[in-house]
Design a protein around this motif. Structure first.
Motif, PDB file in Angstrom:
ATOM      1  N   PRO A  93       1.159  -1.637   0.071  1.00  0.00           N
ATOM      2  CA  PRO A  93      -0.049   0.242   0.096  1.00  0.00           C
ATOM      3  C   PRO A  93       0.477   1.137   0.737  1.00  0.00           C
ATOM      4  O   PRO A  93       0.645   2.235  -0.719  1.00  0.00           O
ATOM      5  N   ILE A  94       2.154   1.412   0.768  1.00  0.00           N
ATOM      6  CA  ILE A  94       3.106   2.672   1.126  1.00  0.00           C
ATOM      7  C   ILE A  94       3.386   2.660  -0.896  1.00  0.00           C
ATOM      8  O   ILE A  94       3.478   4.184  -1.191  1.00  0.00           O
ATOM      9  N   VAL A  95       3.499   1.808  -1.093  1.00  0.00           N
ATOM     10  CA  VAL A  95       3.886   1.877  -2.386  1.00  0.00           C
ATOM     11  C   VAL A  95       3.379   2.552  -3.668  1.00  0.00           C
ATOM     12  O   VAL A  95       3.854   3.611  -3.812  1.00  0.00           O
ATOM     13  N   SER A  96       2.064   1.653  -3.559  1.00  0.00           N
ATOM     14  CA  SER A  96       0.999   2.248  -4.484  1.00  0.00           C
ATOM     15  C   SER A  96       1.038   3.989  -3.911  1.00  0.00           C
ATOM     16  O   SER A  96       1.035   5.324  -5.531  1.00  0.00           O
ATOM     17  N   PHE A  97       0.873   4.142  -2.833  1.00  0.00           N
ATOM     18  CA  PHE A  97       0.684   5.929  -2.459  1.00  0.00           C
ATOM     19  C   PHE A  97       1.397   6.199  -3.063  1.00  0.00           C
ATOM     20  O   PHE A  97       0.691   7.692  -3.370  1.00  0.00           O
ATOM     21  N   PHE A  98       2.785   5.785  -2.678  1.00  0.00           N
ATOM     22  CA  PHE A  98       3.648   7.068  -2.864  1.00  0.00           C
ATOM     23  C   PHE A  98       3.873   7.173  -4.659  1.00  0.00           C
ATOM     24  O   PHE A  98       4.282   7.983  -4.856  1.00  0.00           O
ATOM     25  N   GLN A  99       3.779   6.164  -5.441  1.00  0.00           N
ATOM     26  CA  GLN A  99       3.669   6.176  -6.669  1.00  0.00           C
ATOM     27  C   GLN A  99       3.206   6.890  -7.378  1.00  0.00           C
ATOM     28  O   GLN A  99       3.236   7.563  -8.511  1.00  0.00           O
ATOM     29  N   ALA A 100       1.820   6.573  -6.712  1.00  0.00           N
ATOM     30  CA  ALA A 100       0.573   8.084  -7.669  1.00  0.00           C
ATOM     31  C   ALA A 100       0.822   9.269  -6.602  1.00  0.00           C
ATOM     32  O   ALA A 100      -0.041   9.839  -7.871  1.00  0.00           O
ATOM     33  N   THR A 101       1.558   8.995  -6.276  1.00  0.00           N
ATOM     34  CA  THR A 101       2.167  11.079  -5.997  1.00  0.00           C
ATOM     35  C   THR A 101       2.711  11.470  -7.162  1.00  0.00           C
ATOM     36  O   THR A 101       4.525  10.781  -6.907  1.00  0.00           O
ATOM     37  N   PRO A 102       2.961  12.630  -7.682  1.00  0.00           N
ATOM     38  CA  PRO A 102       3.764  13.529  -8.546  1.00  0.00           C
ATOM     39  C   PRO A 102       4.925  13.662  -6.794  1.00  0.00           C
ATOM     40  O   PRO A 102       4.490  14.626  -6.353  1.00  0.00           O
ATOM     41  N   PRO A 103       6.165  13.165  -7.279  1.00  0.00           N
ATOM     42  CA  PRO A 103       7.297  13.675  -6.908  1.00  0.00           C
ATOM     43  C   PRO A 103       7.539  15.710  -6.557  1.00  0.00           C
ATOM     44  O   PRO A 103       7.833  15.559  -5.363  1.00  0.00           O
ATOM     45  N   MET A 104       7.111  16.111  -7.623  1.00  0.00           N
ATOM     46  CA  MET A 104       6.788  17.504  -7.116  1.00  0.00           C
ATOM     47  C   MET A 104       5.956  18.026  -6.557  1.00  0.00           C
ATOM     48  O   MET A 104       6.559  18.512  -5.640  1.00  0.00           O
ATOM     49  N   ALA A 105       5.045  17.781  -6.421  1.00  0.00           N
ATOM     50  CA  ALA A 105       3.615  17.550  -5.556  1.00  0.00           C
ATOM     51  C   ALA A 105       4.260  18.003  -3.465  1.00  0.00           C
ATOM     52  O   ALA A 105       3.770  18.823  -2.958  1.00  0.00           O
ATOM     53  N   TRP A 106       5.661  17.043  -3.600  1.00  0.00           N
ATOM     54  CA  TRP A 106       6.414  16.654  -2.381  1.00  0.00           C
ATOM     55  C   TRP A 106       7.143  18.246  -1.845  1.00  0.00           C
ATOM     56  O   TRP A 106       7.577  18.645  -0.801  1.00  0.00           O
ATOM     57  N   ALA A 107       8.059  19.167  -3.027  1.00  0.00           N
ATOM     58  CA  ALA A 107       8.642  19.932  -3.292  1.00  0.00           C
ATOM     59  C   ALA A 107       8.434  21.703  -1.973  1.00  0.00           C
ATOM     60  O   ALA A 107       8.918  21.294  -1.324  1.00  0.00           O
ATOM     61  N   PRO A 108       7.122  21.810  -2.336  1.00  0.00           N
ATOM     62  CA  PRO A 108       7.155  22.735  -1.114  1.00  0.00           C
ATOM     63  C   PRO A 108       6.781  22.297   0.637  1.00  0.00           C
ATOM     64  O   PRO A 108       7.525  23.205   1.127  1.00  0.00           O
ATOM     65  N   LEU A 109       6.633  21.399   0.225  1.00  0.00           N
ATOM     66  CA  LEU A 109       6.690  20.507   1.631  1.00  0.00           C
ATOM     67  C   LEU A 109       8.198  20.427   2.519  1.00  0.00           C
ATOM     68  O   LEU A 109       8.517  21.078   3.139  1.00  0.00           O
ATOM     69  N   PHE A 110       8.723  20.064   1.498  1.00  0.00           N
ATOM     70  CA  PHE A 110       9.782  19.905   1.656  1.00  0.00           C
ATOM     71  C   PHE A 110      10.910  21.267   1.806  1.00  0.00           C
ATOM     72  O   PHE A 110      11.772  21.328   2.801  1.00  0.00           O
ATOM     73  N   ILE A 111      10.651  21.768   0.900  1.00  0.00           N
ATOM     74  CA  ILE A 111      11.443  23.255   1.616  1.00  0.00           C
ATOM     75  C   ILE A 111      11.043  24.070   2.962  1.00  0.00           C
ATOM     76  O   ILE A 111      11.651  24.395   3.496  1.00  0.00           O
ATOM     77  N   LEU A 112       9.018  23.605   2.931  1.00  0.00           N
ATOM     78  CA  LEU A 112       9.108  24.429   4.357  1.00  0.00           C
ATOM     79  C   LEU A 112       9.721  23.078   5.677  1.00  0.00           C
ATOM     80  O   LEU A 112      10.358  23.691   6.587  1.00  0.00           O
ATOM     81  N   LEU A 113       9.992  22.100   5.503  1.00  0.00           N
ATOM     82  CA  LEU A 113      10.841  21.132   6.142  1.00  0.00           C
ATOM     83  C   LEU A 113      12.467  21.769   5.824  1.00  0.00           C
ATOM     84  O   LEU A 113      12.803  21.584   7.223  1.00  0.00           O
ATOM     85  N   LEU A 114      13.667  21.527   4.627  1.00  0.00           N
ATOM     86  CA  LEU A 114      14.226  21.864   5.348  1.00  0.00           C
ATOM     87  C   LEU A 114      15.016  22.759   4.845  1.00  0.00           C
ATOM     88  O   LEU A 114      16.918  22.875   4.610  1.00  0.00           O
TER      89      LEU A 114
END
Lengths: 251, 264
Positions: A93-114
């Protein structure tokens, strides 16, 4: 088809692209959409500027670190998943979920975090490359023939020898398919992430040039991205695949 | 009893899954050095499972296996296996496939290559050392698989329907090759096959296994003179052995009443 004919057809695509490009560019002023000559001119200017190499270098650095982290960890996790069926079920389930999300969509969160800088960009690359490689390594582990394992065991192979002489070579073709797919996604995601939240890199160069209406520099950036991807594919990945995975029937 | 001159001794071997589905039961066997024993029986009679237990891949529910009076529990180089799908490593060329077992034993490279060349020559593949497995015909792959087992000088060669994928002509050639190799090496061979013709042609003894209960029905000594060649197949004696075996396979139920266990 004979070798040279293939080559002729393949090389025809470059003049074709230039022709279409020139035709479209002739309808716009150079400042909006520059033609090949203007862009080539800008390219030579950029190739002589240290700043351009800084941007290319920083993108490459992020790619190198991020992709290495992704490849090594995906290989380890994939191997464990291949050995343990419960772990594989847990991962599904983890793999299915993350494969379905575009990696780019995480960028704003990563910028806030890091924070700005290299860290969030590297995180995007890891996110982009990890799952395609993982999926393929798991698949490769599932394709390992029981008779190959038994043959090695009957020669008295220990666990280390089994891993080194059977599992590793047999999983290579699948793992490499994952590496090639993962690389493509990672490279594109990096450029996109640099465009929205970067402080340097080719993606950042493109987006800032766009904001300053420097269309020819935008084009130079796009061409650089394409040429570099082509370079990695032909010079690095394909030869490595040929070396380690050419025995596979579907390679 | 574990007899002194036995190469392989099997005592009261049983295999069942979940304590219910019996694969085979009460199998005992005494196989002497240099003997060629075939196991025949219909699909699903447990003959391949028996071979997997002897090889150590599958643990028996009960019973013991001895090689030279020493009990064995795990797979080991004393019992080499030629698999039904051959299990050659497609990422290695011919000589590296053949040398695989020696590499596992950490033999140094020079000696490894020397021994592998000998084995390749013995199976008649000289000149193909560097060929890729993909480029070999079925019969040649077969020879590589046999050479790979020969290099480590196993006590016993276990073969699981190794010739079933070959065309008739190649199959007959490989049978002759196998007999020649056994003559030269004096190896003990246990062959699982569903070809009665093959079993009679190659074996000193043929074991008949029955469907369902997995008991050994009978065994037949094949006392045809050696060396054997294609002519033997045309003799009345050869056909008499075949007739006997077919009858045993057909009338399996006749013997079913005897519950005392079975021995080779």
């Amino acid at each position: 088809m004979i070798g040279w004919k293939k080559w002729v057809w393949g090389s025809l695509s470059i003049p074709f692209l230039f022709l279409v490009w020139t035709a479209i560019a002739s309808r716009y002023p150079d400042l909006i959409f520059p033609g090949p000559l203007v862009v080539i001119n800008e390219f030579t200017v950029q190739l002589a500027s240290a700043e351009f190499y800084d941007h290319v270098g920083i993108s490459l650095y992020r790619l190198g670190i991020g992709f290495s982290i992704a490849a090594v960890s995906a290989f380890l996790v994939g191997t464990l998943a291949g050995l343990s069926h419960p772990f594989r079920l847990f991962l599904n389930p983890i793999v299915s979920f993350f494969q379905a999300t575009p990696p780019m969509a995480w960028a704003p969160l990563f910028i806030l975090l890091l924070d700005l800088g290299n860290a969030p960009m590297i995180a995007v690359i890891v996110m982009a490359a990890f799952f395609p490689i993982l999926v393929n390594v798991i698949q490769g582990m599932e394709l390992i023939k029981q008779s190959h394992i038994r043959a090695a065991l009957s020669f008295g192979a220990n666990r280390f020898q089994l891993a080194r002489y059977v599992y590793l070579p047999e999983v290579m073709p699948s793992a490499f398919s994952g590496v090639i797919v993962g690389f493509g996604i990672a490279w594109r995601s990096l450029v996109a992430a640099e465009m929205i939240g970067g402080d340097a890199g080719i993606g950042w160069l493109i987006s800032t040039s766009g904001q300053m209406a420097n269309s020819s520099l935008v084009m130079v950036g796009i061409i650089t991205i394409g040429l570099m991807a082509l370079f990695f594919e032909l010079v690095l990945l394909q030869p490595l695949k040929k070396r380690f995975a050419s025995w596979a029937p579907r390679s | 009893m574990v007899k002194q001159n036995n190469k392989l001794t099997i005592e009261n071997l049983n295999l069942s899954y979940d304590g219910k589905r019996t694969i085979f039961k009460n199998v005992s066997a005494h196989i002497k050095k240099g003997e060629f024993v075939s196991i025949v029986g219909p699909s699903g009679c447990g003959k391949s499972s028996l071979l997997n237990v002897i090889a150590g891949f599958v643990q028996p529910t009960s019973g013991e296996i001895y090689v030279n009076q020493t009990p064995v529990k795990k797979p080991g180089p004393d019992r080499a296996v030629v698999f039904q799908d051959l299990a050659l490593f497609p990422w290695l060329n011919v000589i590296d496939n053949v040398a695989f077992g020696l590499k596992i034993q950490s033999m140094d490279k020079k000696e490894r290559i020397e021994k592998s060349m000998e084995a390749i020559q013995l199976v008649g593949l000289s000149g193909y050392e560097n060929a890729s497995i993909h480029d070999l015909s079925g019969g040649m792959k077969q020879r590589v698989a046999i050479a790979r087992t020969l290099v480590t000088n196993p006590e016993i060669l276990l073969m699981d329907e190794p010739f079933s994928a070959l065309d008739a002509q190649t199959r007959e050639n490989m049978q002759d090759e196998l007999m020649r190799i056994q003559e030269q090496t004096g190896m003990t061979i246990i062959l699982v096959t569903h070809s009665i013709d093959e079993a009679v042609y190659l074996s000193d003894r043929v074991v008949v296994m029955q469907n369902g209960g997995g008991e050994i029905l009978d065994l037949i000594d094949v006392s045809l003179p050696r060396p054997r060649n294609l002519e033997v197949r045309l003799t009345p004696a050869f056909n008499e052995y075949k007739r006997q075996l077919i009858q045993h396979l057909k009338e399996g139920h006749v013997h079913k009443g005897e519950q005392s266990g079975s021995g080779i």
